[in-house]
Design a protein around this motif. Sequence first.
Motif, PDB file in Angstrom:
ATOM      1  N   ASP A   1       0.805  -1.220   0.000  1.00 50.58           N
ATOM      2  CA  ASP A   1       0.000   0.000   0.000  1.00 50.58           C
ATOM      3  C   ASP A   1       0.841   1.274   0.000  1.00 50.58           C
ATOM      4  O   ASP A   1       0.423   2.281  -0.536  1.00 50.58           O
ATOM      5  CB  ASP A   1      -0.934   0.031   1.209  1.00 50.58           C
ATOM      6  CG  ASP A   1      -2.080  -0.947   1.075  1.00 50.58           C
ATOM      7  OD1 ASP A   1      -2.305  -1.443  -0.043  1.00 50.58           O
ATOM      8  OD2 ASP A   1      -2.726  -1.219   2.084  1.00 50.58           O
ATOM      9  N   ILE A   2       1.979   1.266   0.623  1.00 50.96           N
ATOM     10  CA  ILE A   2       2.786   2.475   0.730  1.00 50.96           C
ATOM     11  C   ILE A   2       3.778   2.494  -0.429  1.00 50.96           C
ATOM     12  O   ILE A   2       4.727   1.731  -0.446  1.00 50.96           O
ATOM     13  CB  ILE A   2       3.511   2.557   2.083  1.00 50.96           C
ATOM     14  CG1 ILE A   2       2.489   2.615   3.214  1.00 50.96           C
ATOM     15  CG2 ILE A   2       4.435   3.768   2.132  1.00 50.96           C
ATOM     16  CD1 ILE A   2       3.084   2.589   4.593  1.00 50.96           C
ATOM     17  N   THR A   3       3.537   3.378  -1.388  1.00 53.67           N
ATOM     18  CA  THR A   3       4.405   3.451  -2.554  1.00 53.67           C
ATOM     19  C   THR A   3       5.064   4.817  -2.675  1.00 53.67           C
ATOM     20  O   THR A   3       5.610   5.141  -3.710  1.00 53.67           O
ATOM     21  CB  THR A   3       3.626   3.101  -3.837  1.00 53.67           C
ATOM     22  OG1 THR A   3       2.493   3.948  -3.931  1.00 53.67           O
ATOM     23  CG2 THR A   3       3.177   1.657  -3.837  1.00 53.67           C
ATOM     24  N   SER A   4       4.988   5.613  -1.638  1.00 54.83           N
ATOM     25  CA  SER A   4       5.724   6.869  -1.572  1.00 54.83           C
ATOM     26  C   SER A   4       6.266   6.956  -0.153  1.00 54.83           C
ATOM     27  O   SER A   4       5.911   6.167   0.708  1.00 54.83           O
ATOM     28  CB  SER A   4       4.820   8.067  -1.881  1.00 54.83           C
ATOM     29  OG  SER A   4       4.041   8.407  -0.770  1.00 54.83           O
ATOM     30  N   GLU A   5       7.124   7.916   0.087  1.00 57.81           N
ATOM     31  CA  GLU A   5       7.682   8.062   1.432  1.00 57.81           C
ATOM     32  C   GLU A   5       6.681   8.670   2.415  1.00 57.81           C
ATOM     33  O   GLU A   5       6.905   8.641   3.614  1.00 57.81           O
ATOM     34  CB  GLU A   5       8.939   8.918   1.377  1.00 57.81           C
ATOM     35  CG  GLU A   5       8.670  10.360   0.977  1.00 57.81           C
ATOM     36  CD  GLU A   5       9.933  11.187   0.859  1.00 57.81           C
ATOM     37  OE1 GLU A   5      10.941  10.853   1.488  1.00 57.81           O
ATOM     38  OE2 GLU A   5       9.895  12.167   0.115  1.00 57.81           O
TER      39      GLU A   5
END
Length: 84
Positions: A12-16
């Motif tokens: 789900d987390i594809t950016s910082e």
Amino acid sequence: MNKLKNNKLDEDITSEVIGVSWDKTNKHWISKIKIGKDIKFSKNFKNKIDAIRFRLQTECDYYGYDNAPQKHFFERYNITRQND
């Protein structure tokens, strides 16, 4: 040999920045804030930086500059207090 699948959080987390992720089906960035199970703000962007800036500015506006959970990113993304 079996390969271990990444857990759901990694997918789900594809950016910082928490709350900004890539929707590979619709090919856009999603920026959202969830409070509990409710989505309070959600918007789609073609550009990752725009999605991050929206998330951080909305977080700043919603929680207040000093109480925002990710205020450590504010300087990098040029997020400022709106009511100063």
